[in-house]
Design a protein around this motif. Structure first.
Motif, mmCIF file in Angstrom:
data_model
loop_
_atom_site.group_PDB
_atom_site.id
_atom_site.type_symbol
_atom_site.label_atom_id
_atom_site.label_comp_id
_atom_site.label_asym_id
_atom_site.label_seq_id
_atom_site.Cartn_x
_atom_site.Cartn_y
_atom_site.Cartn_z
ATOM 1 N N ALA A 189 0.829 -1.205 0.000
ATOM 2 C CA ALA A 189 0.000 0.000 0.000
ATOM 3 C C ALA A 189 0.863 1.255 0.000
ATOM 4 O O ALA A 189 0.589 2.225 -0.730
ATOM 5 C CB ALA A 189 -0.942 -0.010 1.201
ATOM 6 N N ARG A 190 1.918 1.261 0.816
ATOM 7 C CA ARG A 190 2.767 2.449 0.926
ATOM 8 C C ARG A 190 3.490 2.732 -0.389
ATOM 9 O O ARG A 190 3.798 3.896 -0.700
ATOM 10 C CB ARG A 190 3.777 2.265 2.059
ATOM 11 N N ALA A 191 3.739 1.690 -1.194
ATOM 12 C CA ALA A 191 4.433 1.881 -2.468
ATOM 13 C C ALA A 191 3.626 2.727 -3.450
ATOM 14 O O ALA A 191 4.185 3.251 -4.420
ATOM 15 C CB ALA A 191 4.758 0.520 -3.094
ATOM 16 N N TRP A 192 2.313 2.859 -3.199
ATOM 17 C CA TRP A 192 1.463 3.622 -4.108
ATOM 18 C C TRP A 192 1.146 5.016 -3.579
ATOM 19 O O TRP A 192 0.265 5.708 -4.105
ATOM 20 C CB TRP A 192 0.186 2.844 -4.400
ATOM 21 N N ILE A 193 1.885 5.458 -2.547
ATOM 22 C CA ILE A 193 1.750 6.829 -2.059
ATOM 23 C C ILE A 193 2.839 7.682 -2.687
ATOM 24 O O ILE A 193 4.012 7.297 -2.707
ATOM 25 C CB ILE A 193 1.870 6.860 -0.517
ATOM 26 N N THR A 194 2.460 8.836 -3.220
ATOM 27 C CA THR A 194 3.426 9.716 -3.877
ATOM 28 C C THR A 194 3.646 10.966 -3.031
ATOM 29 O O THR A 194 2.686 11.556 -2.514
ATOM 30 C CB THR A 194 2.933 10.127 -5.280
ATOM 31 N N PRO A 195 4.889 11.399 -2.867
ATOM 32 C CA PRO A 195 5.190 12.577 -2.045
ATOM 33 C C PRO A 195 4.829 13.867 -2.774
ATOM 34 O O PRO A 195 4.647 13.876 -3.998
ATOM 35 C CB PRO A 195 6.705 12.465 -1.838
ATOM 36 N N GLY A 203 -0.721 6.291 -8.464
ATOM 37 C CA GLY A 203 -0.662 6.338 -7.007
ATOM 38 C C GLY A 203 -1.460 7.484 -6.410
ATOM 39 O O GLY A 203 -2.098 8.274 -7.117
ATOM 40 N N ILE A 204 -1.419 7.572 -5.088
ATOM 41 C CA ILE A 204 -2.224 8.540 -4.344
ATOM 42 C C ILE A 204 -1.300 9.569 -3.705
ATOM 43 O O ILE A 204 -0.432 9.210 -2.899
ATOM 44 C CB ILE A 204 -3.046 7.828 -3.258
ATOM 45 N N PRO A 205 -1.455 10.835 -4.033
ATOM 46 C CA PRO A 205 -0.630 11.860 -3.381
ATOM 47 C C PRO A 205 -0.935 11.924 -1.885
ATOM 48 O O PRO A 205 -2.064 11.654 -1.449
ATOM 49 C CB PRO A 205 -1.050 13.154 -4.085
ATOM 50 N N VAL A 206 0.058 12.306 -1.124
ATOM 51 C CA VAL A 206 -0.143 12.469 0.314
ATOM 52 C C VAL A 206 -1.292 13.431 0.582
ATOM 53 O O VAL A 206 -2.069 13.260 1.538
ATOM 54 C CB VAL A 206 1.161 12.960 0.975
ATOM 55 N N THR A 207 -1.441 14.440 -0.274
ATOM 56 C CA THR A 207 -2.488 15.443 -0.086
ATOM 57 C C THR A 207 -3.891 14.870 -0.269
ATOM 58 O O THR A 207 -4.876 15.499 0.130
ATOM 59 C CB THR A 207 -2.289 16.596 -1.076
ATOM 60 N N ALA A 208 -4.016 13.697 -0.885
ATOM 61 C CA ALA A 208 -5.330 13.095 -1.103
ATOM 62 C C ALA A 208 -5.686 12.065 -0.037
ATOM 63 O O ALA A 208 -6.774 11.482 -0.078
ATOM 64 C CB ALA A 208 -5.382 12.440 -2.491
ATOM 65 N N LEU A 209 -4.767 11.833 0.910
ATOM 66 C CA LEU A 209 -5.056 10.889 1.981
ATOM 67 C C LEU A 209 -6.015 11.521 2.992
ATOM 68 O O LEU A 209 -6.125 12.736 3.086
ATOM 69 C CB LEU A 209 -3.768 10.478 2.690
ATOM 70 N N GLY A 210 -6.706 10.663 3.718
ATOM 71 C CA GLY A 210 -7.637 11.159 4.721
ATOM 72 C C GLY A 210 -7.135 10.917 6.134
ATOM 73 O O GLY A 210 -6.209 10.127 6.351
ATOM 74 N N PRO A 211 -7.748 11.563 7.107
ATOM 75 C CA PRO A 211 -7.354 11.374 8.508
ATOM 76 C C PRO A 211 -8.017 10.138 9.092
ATOM 77 O O PRO A 211 -9.029 9.652 8.569
ATOM 78 C CB PRO A 211 -7.894 12.645 9.170
ATOM 79 N N PRO A 212 -7.488 9.623 10.193
ATOM 80 C CA PRO A 212 -8.196 8.557 10.912
ATOM 81 C C PRO A 212 -9.364 9.139 11.700
ATOM 82 O O PRO A 212 -9.416 10.337 11.966
ATOM 83 C CB PRO A 212 -7.120 7.995 11.844
ATOM 84 N N ASP A 213 -10.304 8.267 12.042
ATOM 85 C CA ASP A 213 -11.459 8.678 12.822
ATOM 86 C C ASP A 213 -11.079 8.705 14.301
ATOM 87 O O ASP A 213 -10.651 7.687 14.865
ATOM 88 C CB ASP A 213 -12.608 7.694 12.587
ATOM 89 N N THR A 317 -6.181 13.118 -7.861
ATOM 90 C CA THR A 317 -5.079 12.174 -8.025
ATOM 91 C C THR A 317 -4.596 12.230 -9.465
ATOM 92 O O THR A 317 -5.371 12.546 -10.376
ATOM 93 C CB THR A 317 -5.520 10.745 -7.669
ATOM 94 N N PRO A 318 -3.317 11.936 -9.704
ATOM 95 C CA PRO A 318 -2.767 12.069 -11.058
ATOM 96 C C PRO A 318 -3.325 11.009 -11.991
ATOM 97 O O PRO A 318 -3.869 9.995 -11.567
ATOM 98 C CB PRO A 318 -1.260 11.894 -10.843
ATOM 99 N N ARG A 319 -3.182 11.248 -13.282
ATOM 100 C CA ARG A 319 -3.618 10.302 -14.295
ATOM 101 C C ARG A 319 -2.572 10.204 -15.403
ATOM 102 O O ARG A 319 -1.961 11.200 -15.795
ATOM 103 C CB ARG A 319 -4.947 10.731 -14.921
ATOM 104 N N ALA A 320 -2.370 8.978 -15.891
ATOM 105 C CA ALA A 320 -1.583 8.747 -17.100
ATOM 106 C C ALA A 320 -2.553 8.580 -18.253
ATOM 107 O O ALA A 320 -3.714 8.194 -18.061
ATOM 108 C CB ALA A 320 -0.720 7.493 -16.945
#
Length: 332
Positions: A189-195, A203-213, A317-320
């Motif tokens: 999962a962490r391999a698909w996070i982009t800084p 992948g998913i930019p850090v800015t698109a991640l959500g907080p925990p509840d 999130t980015p797109r190719a």
């Protein structure tokens, strides 16, 4: 790009821009697109190098993702006022050929399919929102349209009561705890996070991640694992979540592709009404938990849990581009 009498460059650009905007697990975008020079049809092919061996060993979620892209192609074809003609898994000798999409004859202003698939504007506005929702209930007529959207594609939405919702979220939380305890799954999962500042098209930019509840009622996915520097501060999520279970009667590759089209039809319908959505897939990644989510009294193959409600828009999130020409593959 290759231009053909039946698929000009402008139409092709419209189709591809819509297709790649589809959601995909971990934003892997596990597809490629190619125009067949003989048939002038657009081929959707699997990009197996962007698979997830731990979370999706049988490729079911990959097929859901590609099915969502196929649905966007259909919507874009209708936007071009052409009838979409789709064949799923057309050649058993080519397992990576997922679908073939052709632009058929013109669609009139009163054509039924044009009314049903008039969702083109929602494609660019749909983003997964991993943020807390307000808790304001989505009105029954909107939920009914979402349910009908799934049914139109050969799938179903199960809308549980409060007790059923708690049960589904509990099973999702169990799956999330298992994923968190597995170093291999956490690493995948962490391999698909982009800084920040990355130009990686997947992948998913850090800015698109959500907080925990903060109340630990909502089992959001932890993509970062044991990296506290990347964790967002906990927030309180809605007390009474609205969720829908997307399911099919069978569990074959064709059913997965139909479920993916149903998923995108549901998401775009929700987006058209200003409803935000997020996807809870964790329990589907463990066979015993996926089986437990099934309907207790009739055959049911769960495919995905959809959380929906009102709240902030999700991060982009980015797109190719996913375009394939012979041995050359262009990305943007």
């Amino acid at each position: 790009m290759v231009c053909t009498p039946s698929l000009d460059a402008t139409s092709l650009e419209t189709l591809l821009a819509a297709a790649v905007a589809a959601p995909s697990i971990h934003n892997t975008q596990p597809w490629r697109f190619r125009v067949n020079p003989d048939t002038h049809a657009l081929e959707v092919r699997a990009a197996r190098e962007r698979s997830l061996p731990m979370a999706d060993p049988d490729g079911r979620a990959q097929h859901l993702s590609m099915g969502a892209a196929v649905f966007n192609l259909r919507v874009a074809a209708v936007h071009l006022r052409r009838q979409p003609e789709v064949r799923l898994l057309p050649d058993p000798s080519e397992p990576d050929l997922i679908a073939v999409v052709r632009l058929g004859g013109p669609i009139g202003p009163h054509d039924r399919s044009r009314r049903r698939l008039d969702l083109y504007d929602a494609i660019a506005r749909r983003h997964t929102s991993r943020m807390p929702f307000t808790g304001r209930p989505v009105p029954g007529p909107v939920v009914m349209e979402m349910s009908e959207a799934a049914r139109a594609e050969g799938a179903r939405l199960r809308l549980p009561d409060i007790a059923g919702t708690r049960r589904l979220l509990h099973l999702t939380a169990v799956a999330e705890a298992r994923n968190h305890a597995s170093s291999s799954r956490t690493a995948e999962a962490r391999a698909w996070i982009t800084p920040p500042g990355s130009d990686r098209p997947y992948g998913i930019p850090v800015t698109a991640l959500g907080p925990p509840d903060a109340a630990r009622r909502m089992p959001t996915r932890d993509f970062t694992g044991p990296l506290p520097a990347l964790h967002l501060p906990a927030l309180r999520f809605e007390r009474h979540a609205q969720v829908a279970l997307l399911w099919t009667a069978h569990d074959r590759r064709k059913d997965w592709l139909q479920a993916g089209q149903a998923l995108q039809h549901v998401l775009l319908t929700a987006t058209a009404y200003g409803v935000r959505t997020s996807l809870l897939h964790q329990a589907m990644e463990w066979p015993d938990l996926r089986a437990a989510i099934g309907h207790p009294r009739r055959p049911c193959c769960p495919q995905l849990l959809i959380r929906f409600g009102y709240g902030p828009d999700g991060g982009r999130t980015p797109r190719a581009c996913g375009w394939e020409t012979g041995d050359r593959r262009a990305e943007r």
